[in-house]
Design an enzyme around this catalytic site. Sequence first.
Site, PDB file in Angstrom:
ATOM      1  N   GLU A 282       0.919  -1.663   0.136  1.00 44.83           N
ATOM      2  CA  GLU A 282      -0.169   0.120  -0.338  1.00 44.83           C
ATOM      3  C   GLU A 282       1.006   0.888   0.190  1.00 44.83           C
ATOM      4  O   GLU A 282       1.603   1.828   0.925  1.00 44.83           O
ATOM      5  CB  GLU A 282      -0.635  -0.216   1.096  1.00 44.83           C
ATOM      6  CG  GLU A 282      -2.373  -1.102   0.914  1.00 44.83           C
ATOM      7  CD  GLU A 282      -1.587  -2.559   1.750  1.00 44.83           C
ATOM      8  OE1 GLU A 282      -1.895  -3.361   1.742  1.00 44.83           O
ATOM      9  OE2 GLU A 282       0.184  -2.272   2.526  1.00 44.83           O
ATOM     10  N   SER A 296       0.625 -13.255  -3.558  1.00 44.20           N
ATOM     11  CA  SER A 296      -0.570 -14.101  -2.262  1.00 44.20           C
ATOM     12  C   SER A 296      -0.877 -12.642  -1.350  1.00 44.20           C
ATOM     13  O   SER A 296      -1.588 -12.527  -0.931  1.00 44.20           O
ATOM     14  CB  SER A 296       0.573 -14.503  -1.642  1.00 44.20           C
ATOM     15  OG  SER A 296       1.165 -15.881  -2.654  1.00 44.20           O
ATOM     16  N   TYR A 297       0.542 -11.337  -0.697  1.00 46.62           N
ATOM     17  CA  TYR A 297      -0.428 -10.509  -0.279  1.00 46.62           C
ATOM     18  C   TYR A 297      -1.105 -10.014  -1.415  1.00 46.62           C
ATOM     19  O   TYR A 297      -2.017  -9.548  -0.380  1.00 46.62           O
ATOM     20  CB  TYR A 297       1.197 -10.019  -0.467  1.00 46.62           C
ATOM     21  CG  TYR A 297       1.188  -8.437   0.442  1.00 46.62           C
ATOM     22  CD1 TYR A 297       0.789  -8.599   1.974  1.00 46.62           C
ATOM     23  CD2 TYR A 297       0.126  -6.831   0.007  1.00 46.62           C
ATOM     24  CE1 TYR A 297       0.876  -7.572   3.249  1.00 46.62           C
ATOM     25  CE2 TYR A 297      -0.291  -6.372   0.644  1.00 46.62           C
ATOM     26  CZ  TYR A 297       0.005  -6.820   1.857  1.00 46.62           C
ATOM     27  OH  TYR A 297       0.159  -5.466   2.784  1.00 46.62           O
ATOM     28  N   HIS A 298      -1.599  -9.952  -2.772  1.00 47.70           N
ATOM     29  CA  HIS A 298      -1.859  -8.787  -2.970  1.00 47.70           C
ATOM     30  C   HIS A 298      -3.290  -9.435  -3.536  1.00 47.70           C
ATOM     31  O   HIS A 298      -4.676  -8.900  -3.997  1.00 47.70           O
ATOM     32  CB  HIS A 298      -2.030  -8.581  -4.596  1.00 47.70           C
ATOM     33  CG  HIS A 298      -0.545  -6.814  -4.558  1.00 47.70           C
ATOM     34  ND1 HIS A 298      -0.935  -6.045  -3.356  1.00 47.70           N
ATOM     35  CD2 HIS A 298       0.380  -7.006  -4.091  1.00 47.70           C
ATOM     36  CE1 HIS A 298      -0.300  -5.356  -3.179  1.00 47.70           C
ATOM     37  NE2 HIS A 298       1.355  -6.063  -4.099  1.00 47.70           N
TER      38      HIS A 298
END
Length: 400
Positions: A282, A296-298
Amino acid sequence: MEQEILQDAIKLVEESTYAYCHYITPNDVGETGGHQCGFHVPKHCYGMFFDSPGKKGENKDCNIVITWQKDFSTDSRAIYYGVRTRNEYRLTRFGRGFEFLQDKYVGSLLIMTKNTDGEYNAYVLANQDNIEDFMAIFNLDVSVSNHLIKGNVYEVPEDYIAKEFDIFIKNHASFPDTIEMANFARESIIKANKYSESAIVKYADQVILKWVAAEYRLFGGLEEKIYKPIYSQPFQNCQSLIDFSNSILNRRKSRAGKSLEHHLAYIFTCAGLKFEEQVVTEGNKKPDFIFPDGNSYHDFLFPADKLTMLGSKTTCKDRWRQVLNEANRIDNKHLFTLQQGVSKNQLEEMKAEHLTLVVPKSNISLFHPEFHDCIMDLGSFIKMVNEKQSDYSKFYNIQL
């Protein structure tokens, strides 16, 4: 005022016949339940106070006057405790209300000097920028809890693979990329110790300190070779001297932070962890490590509790808060650091902000005992991430 203290400390070290620096620990300020508080003096620094090292079975001491911050003096005592089970040097007797034996100074840097007249001076650097500047000016390894500085030269306790380093230095007329230097220092240590990948993972807490120390030595040798033709000639003016000095300090501090990331990445690779560096999260923030990766984070279908974020900072005394907003999906943040202790208040703040420090195992003892359970060693961090990735792979029948 802080900058003036730093400059005075540097000047005194350069002019001294004997000097050392030491990170203030909870034990120093009486927070570990010891029978007394007082600054611990490393054994190899006995020469600041005594003509010969202490003998086991005997105590010996001497009275000294120490001038602090060019502001006030204390009638103190240097003592060697050698009776019964004790075998240590300490500085004691500072008077009631002595400021620097307070918890808020844990993790600060104590600098002591002795000049040709036998006069003692001491400074305490509490500001992280000043600590890093001091360490960079003398090219001191931030991962080591204490340093003997004599004649403006850091005395290295071991001769780290001198032959390999000499060849590397001779083959470079300019500074190589940080990653090349980190890789060479690391590979030299691996080769000398015949470390396998499994051994690197098993002893991760020890080997990363060896790699960091070796790279400081290698970098110091390169500096001497590359900069000597420059500083051997007169500078045209004061500004050119200042510019030259600043370029040295900036390179030292930049290299230390980047190389630590390289060494961590190598260990994580040996451990078979899936990770990605400098993932954009972010607000264009870039955490040092995201496990398992940026995709994976998004992906909001990926469980947030299987994500891990790790920041990496050589020291974190004043900068640990920078990692708190680097990955909003991850509630519990982790920060690897070589920092040698911080105040109890800061540890309480970290706990409240759900930040877990990850430090080399041998450094945990330098933090307040009541927070030891809140601090992870590097081996435990690797195990935690491995379990997360293993559990997720099994549950979803996929290969991370």
